[in-house]
Design an enzyme around this catalytic site. Structure first.
Site, PDB file in Angstrom:
ATOM      1  N   ASN A   6       0.859  -1.066  -0.040  1.00 29.78           N
ATOM      2  CA  ASN A   6      -0.128  -0.134  -0.106  1.00 29.78           C
ATOM      3  C   ASN A   6       0.853   1.400  -0.091  1.00 29.78           C
ATOM      4  OD1 ASN A   6      -1.422   2.241   1.277  1.00 29.78           O
ATOM      5  ND2 ASN A   6      -3.145   1.045   1.721  1.00 29.78           N
ATOM      6  N   HIS A   9       0.897   6.563   1.736  1.00 24.91           N
ATOM      7  CA  HIS A   9       1.944   7.205   2.599  1.00 24.91           C
ATOM      8  C   HIS A   9       2.980   7.899   2.147  1.00 24.91           C
ATOM      9  CE1 HIS A   9      -0.956   6.995   5.826  1.00 24.91           C
ATOM     10  NE2 HIS A   9      -0.774   5.659   5.824  1.00 24.91           N
ATOM     11  N   HIS A  42      -5.854   3.658  -1.110  1.00 23.03           N
ATOM     12  CA  HIS A  42      -7.044   3.746  -0.748  1.00 23.03           C
ATOM     13  C   HIS A  42      -7.196   5.234  -1.336  1.00 23.03           C
ATOM     14  CE1 HIS A  42      -9.660   4.015   3.091  1.00 23.03           C
ATOM     15  NE2 HIS A  42     -10.332   4.630   2.141  1.00 23.03           N
ATOM     16  N   ARG A  44      -9.383   8.189  -0.566  1.00 20.10           N
ATOM     17  CA  ARG A  44     -10.314   8.430   0.520  1.00 20.10           C
ATOM     18  C   ARG A  44     -11.524   9.589  -0.275  1.00 20.10           C
ATOM     19  NH1 ARG A  44     -10.303   7.572   5.623  1.00 20.10           N
ATOM     20  NH2 ARG A  44      -8.784   5.818   6.432  1.00 20.10           N
ATOM     21  N   ARG A  48      -7.012  12.632   1.018  1.00 20.22           N
ATOM     22  CA  ARG A  48      -5.864  12.924   1.984  1.00 20.22           C
ATOM     23  C   ARG A  48      -4.609  12.638   1.651  1.00 20.22           C
ATOM     24  NH1 ARG A  48      -7.294   9.911   7.491  1.00 20.22           N
ATOM     25  NH2 ARG A  48      -9.117  10.988   7.358  1.00 20.22           N
ATOM     26  N   GLU A  69      -8.572   0.126  -3.009  1.00 23.49           N
ATOM     27  CA  GLU A  69      -9.356   0.371  -1.627  1.00 23.49           C
ATOM     28  C   GLU A  69     -10.274   1.412  -1.510  1.00 23.49           C
ATOM     29  OE1 GLU A  69      -6.696  -0.430   1.731  1.00 23.49           O
ATOM     30  OE2 GLU A  69      -7.912   0.721   2.860  1.00 23.49           O
ATOM     31  N   THR A 100      -7.980   3.417   8.629  1.00 21.69           N
ATOM     32  CA  THR A 100      -9.315   2.722   8.756  1.00 21.69           C
ATOM     33  C   THR A 100      -9.259   1.826  10.129  1.00 21.69           C
ATOM     34  OG1 THR A 100      -8.865   1.960   6.588  1.00 21.69           O
ATOM     35  CG2 THR A 100     -10.700   0.723   7.541  1.00 21.69           C
ATOM     36  N   GLU A 151     -10.767  -9.667   3.310  1.00 16.01           N
ATOM     37  CA  GLU A 151      -9.662  -8.989   3.730  1.00 16.01           C
ATOM     38  C   GLU A 151      -9.865  -9.000   5.340  1.00 16.01           C
ATOM     39  OE1 GLU A 151      -7.582  -5.972   2.103  1.00 16.01           O
ATOM     40  OE2 GLU A 151      -6.538  -5.412   4.315  1.00 16.01           O
ATOM     41  N   HIS A 190      -3.501  -4.726   7.535  1.00 13.72           N
ATOM     42  CA  HIS A 190      -3.717  -3.660   8.713  1.00 13.72           C
ATOM     43  C   HIS A 190      -2.782  -3.839   9.897  1.00 13.72           C
ATOM     44  CE1 HIS A 190      -5.220   0.012  10.614  1.00 13.72           C
ATOM     45  NE2 HIS A 190      -5.831   0.338   9.537  1.00 13.72           N
TER      46      HIS A 190
HETATM   47  N1  PXP Z   1      -6.017  -3.055   4.409  1.00 11.67           N
HETATM   48  C1  PXP Z   1      -6.972  -2.164   4.650  1.00 11.67           C
HETATM   49  C2  PXP Z   1      -8.143  -2.454   4.344  1.00 11.67           C
HETATM   50  C3  PXP Z   1      -6.510  -0.817   5.206  1.00 11.67           C
HETATM   51  O1  PXP Z   1      -7.361   0.114   5.288  1.00 11.67           O
HETATM   52  C4  PXP Z   1      -5.208  -0.553   5.332  1.00 11.67           C
HETATM   53  C5  PXP Z   1      -4.656   0.815   5.716  1.00 11.67           C
HETATM   54  O2  PXP Z   1      -4.895   1.798   4.547  1.00 11.67           O
HETATM   55  C6  PXP Z   1      -4.273  -1.475   5.006  1.00 11.67           C
HETATM   56  C7  PXP Z   1      -4.345  -2.895   4.648  1.00 11.67           C
HETATM   57  C8  PXP Z   1      -2.752  -1.319   5.468  1.00 11.67           C
HETATM   58  O3  PXP Z   1      -2.683  -1.197   6.738  1.00 11.67           O
HETATM   59  P1  PXP Z   1      -1.249  -0.483   7.120  1.00 11.67           P
HETATM   60  O4  PXP Z   1      -0.960   0.760   6.659  1.00 11.67           O
HETATM   61  O5  PXP Z   1      -1.231  -0.313   9.021  1.00 11.67           O
HETATM   62  O6  PXP Z   1      -0.112  -1.592   6.725  1.00 11.67           O
END
Ligand code: PXP
Length: 242
Positions: A6, A9, A42, A44, A48, A69, A100, A151, A190
């Site tokens: 992901n 960031h 993601h 949003r 952001r 996502e 999330t 997931e 997550h």
């Molecule tokens: N899966 C989902 C559904 C999420 O919302 C997130 C956070 O955006 C992640 C995975 C990744 O989580 P993390 O950034 O804590 O690794």
């Protein structure tokens, strides 16, 4: 078992100064070159981190699996169906949350998903995953909707104090077993990091994908992205083979 990175960031850091860098698309390329099977983002409602233009560039440049996502709003459904990612992961979204905060509450979203959301995604041919806590009731309702994957939310496990981690792992193991029994794929994500991923993989032998963002991007600042992605892949290979 696939690692999906992901890259939200990287966009967070870019947006902090309003410059064009660091570029999340460049990060996606480095992750894929290092061996990641795909990329998650993601989009949003408040934009952001990832922005609409990023989404279309990711679609053009990601070679592996692309996981979009999103919250199940009409606006996001329109964008997702236009972009045609491989996978759409539906999540709850709160405006004030930092990230999330838990899985979808299936009982409250079931009717809306059944009539408005899932038919549109199915018609478009995009694979569907729902982000859920490992509750059997939620998993069974998701199965009734005919989705392809669940997931499992691993954030509660990741944040649990040492004495409670085993309990959370057992819930995740049972959840993944039920998901497979019902014929769906079990993904997880997550709060996963280099320290807690081995425990998760040791406990759940039948995961299809893990989605990892914040900890991986953070470690990349110090180790570099290629080395960091490879460190995650080594852990996965230890448990699942290459
Ligand atoms: N899966 C989902 C559904 C999420 O919302 C997130 C956070 O955006 C992640 C995975 C990744 O989580 P993390 O950034 O804590 O690794």
């Amino acid at each position: 078992m696939n690692l999906l990175v992901n890259i939200d960031h990287v966009a967070t850091l870019r947006n902090a100064r309003g410059e064009g860098y660091p570029d999340p698309i460049e990060a996606a390329k480095v992750c894929e070159e290092a061996g990641a099977a795909g990329i998650v983002f993601h989009l949003r409602g408040d934009r952001r981190h990832i922005r609409d233009a990023d989404v279309f560039r990711l679609k053009d440049h990601v070679r592996g699996k692309l996981d979009f996502e999103m919250a199940a709003t009409d606006e996001m459904l329109d964008i997702c169906i236009e972009v045609q990612p491989h996978l759409c992961t539906l999540v709850p979204e709160g405006r004030e949350e930092l990230t999330t905060e838990g899985g979808l509450k299936m009982e409250s979203v079931f009717d809306d998903f059944n009539s408005r959301v899932i038919p549109r995604l199915k018609d478009s041919g995009i694979e569907i995953s729902l982000f859920l806590d490992p509750n059997p009731e939620d998993i069974r309702l998701a199965h009734k909707l005919g989705v392809d994957a669940i997931e499992l939310h691993t954030g509660t496990f990741a944040n649990a104090p040492d004495g409670k981690k085993q309990h959370e792992l057992t819930r995740l193991r049972k959840g993944a077993a039920l998901i497979n029994e019902l014929g769906m794929k079990a993904n997880a994500g997550h709060g996963l990091n280099l320290e807690n991923l081995p425990d998760l993989l040791e406990t759940i032998p039948n995961l299809n994908e893990v989605s990892i963002g914040h900890a991986l991007i953070s470690k990349s600042l110090f180790w570099g992205m290629e080395k960091t992605v490879k460190a995650y892949l080594e852990i996965i290979e230890d448990f699942y083979g290459s």
